[in-house]
Design an enzyme around this catalytic site. Structure first.
Site: not given
Length: 510
Positions: A52, A80, A347
């Site tokens: 990610a 995303k 994060e």
């Protein structure tokens, strides 16, 4: 004093970090006299959980001239728009940390000033309907930014979910086409110069010797050069970030709109948290946990019991220590990626920290010699960046109402760094984010997490009182309606993937 010009740059380690460095250096420096050599061993695996990303990766890809749809196709990527946090504040609660700006401000007042006043007046209890990224994420929709499209709202800010191994392979082809030389093999010895302790060369198991002027250490947790050769030292942050292990496993999905969510999900668990990252061909899953609060077997069982689909492999364990090297640049070695430090992927900052380090290195690249002032500046900026990201991650743990397990009870009572404590005091006082202008996480990001984790201001800013209650309601209703109209016109995320960047059969079987 005279110095020989810097000519040979040696990158130790491949994976995402090594090939990102090789790609950017070969593209920016070109054939202008610098020789770039990457050494890696296929025997040594990569961590490969950094699937990610956050929006700055688009800047990196544009700097290389990569086509976004081809990048998504080659990496089995998806879009995303946000990270969803489930059960972090308390069980049953969820919120989105969305990317991008708020839909609209008014004069000198910030959007949150008006929303906080409206919340106190009972006009609204949810701010997601006013945020384009949030509404699009919840409804599973996406459209690429297009300057020709007329809209009163800012375009969607987006990042990507990618297969990190495929991304490294994609960048390897890019770099080798631009002259980067690759040597396969395992390094068994680092040769230091006797007169100053700089690295002169690395030696391979087969006797090959690779010499260089500047060495970029992308060897992962081992820190083959920065730590094993130079004993640089490590600053341990376990007292703030206690998770020290993770299990990772891929699972199957059916390619439906429900499976291809345009956001990452992070779900709090009794001893840490679980990630879910949807790719085109599979879903990435993992459980980051504290080994003091769950055994390895317990953690693996928790992960396997909470998959959306059938597991495609046996779970793989990672062990780590949160923290950073005391110096990222030591003598003629620069540590990049996990060789420089580890920040848990809550994060999605792992790939960004690679991008940031190599971009900073290019900015401060020495031409002749190694002036200590340059390394000092690199180390100062890198340390500040790591510490600000660290504090942002700590906020998720400390600002919680959970007390249902020993792990969460400890997190609630743990002291935080003074800089984070200061920001929390300022926000609680007036809803303002006290941050440095050049740090990674924007004011919007801090607002999402402050409010999502239950850190509420005691008052709203007086600028919000410039509107009557009727005008305030109209202002918010107009934004909400504009956001809804914009999202209504978007294709679904699954349709976008199928139409523009579906991986071909070769990539799917890679």
């Amino acid at each position: 004093m005279t110095f020989a010009p810097l000519r040979d740059i040696v990158i130790v380690g491949g994976g995402t970090a090594g090939w990102m460095a090789a790609a950017l250096f070969s593209h920016i420096l070109g054939p202008g006299g610098h020789r770039i050599h990457l050494v890696e061993s296929e025997e040594i695996g990569t961590v490969g959980v950094g699937e990610a990303t956050i929006p700055p990766i688009a800047i990196f890809n544009r700097a290389l001239g990569l086509d976004e749809n081809d990048f998504l196709r080659q990496t089995q990527g998806t879009i995303k728009l946000a990270i969803e946090f489930v059960d972090w504040l308390r069980p049953g609660h969820r919120y989105l940390h969305s990317f991008g700006a708020f839909s609209r401000s008014l004069g000198l007042g910030h959007f949150q000033d008006f929303w906080l006043r409206a919340h106190r007046l009972g006009m609204t209890d949810d701010w997601e309907p006013y945020i384009l990224n949030s509404v699009a994420a919840r409804r599973g929709r996406f459209i690429q930014p297009d300057p020709r499209r007329q809209s009163p709202l800012e375009p969607l800010a987006h990042a990507f979910h990618i297969d990190a191994g495929l991304y490294a392979r994609y960048l390897r082809r890019f770099a080798e086409q631009r002259g980067v030389r690759r040597t396969e093999g395992k390094i068994v010895r680092t040769v230091l110069r006797a007169h100053d302790g700089f690295v002169d060369a690395v030696e391979m198991a087969d006797g090959t010797r690779v010499a260089g002027d500047l060495f970029i250490d992308c060897s992962g947790f081992r820190g083959l050069l920065i730590e094993q050769a130079l004993n640089t030292g490590f600053e341990d942050w376990t007292h703030w970030l206690p998770c020290d292990r993770a299990w990772a496993v891929p699972s199957a999905h059916d390619g439906s709109a429900a499976a291809l969510t345009p956001y990452t999900r992070s779900t709090a668990r009794p001893a840490g948290w679980q990630w879910r990252i949807p790719l085109q061909h599979r879903t990435g899953n993992g459980y980051v946990y504290s080994s003091r609060h769950a055994s390895d077997d317990e953690a693996a069982a928790t992960l396997m019991a909470n998959l959306d689909g059938e597991a495609l492999a046996e779970p793989r364990q990672l062990r780590f220590t949160a923290g950073r090297r005391r110096r990222f640049w030591n003598r003629n070695i620069v540590a990049v990626g996990l060789a420089g430090g580890f920040m848990e992927p809550l994060e999605s900052t792992s790939i960004h920290l690679v991008q940031s380090a190599i971009s900073r290195l290019i900015t401060l690249l020495p031409n002749h010699g190694f002036d200590p002032a340059v390394a000092d500046e690199f180390n100062r900026a890198s340390a500040v960046e790591y510490e600000r990201i660290r504090d942002f991650i700590i906020l998720h743990y400390t600002a919680t109402e959970r007390a249902d397990s020993p792990f969460w009870r400890e997190c609630r009572g743990r002291p935080v760094p003074e800089e984070l404590a200061r920001r929390m005091r300022v926000f609680r006082a007036l809803g303002r984010v006290a941050r440095d202008h050049d740090e990674l996480f924007s004011e919007v990001s801090w607002l999402h997490v402050f409010l999502g984790q239950g850190v509420w201001p005691r008052d709203h800013h007086p600028l919000a009182d410039q509107l009557s209650e009727e005008d305030l309601r109209r202002f918010l209703d107009d934004i909400k309606a504009a956001v809804a109209r914009e999202v209504d016109a978007m294709p679904t995320h699954a349709d976008f993937i199928a139409r523009h960047c579906k991986a071909d059969s070769l990539t799917r079987t890679a």
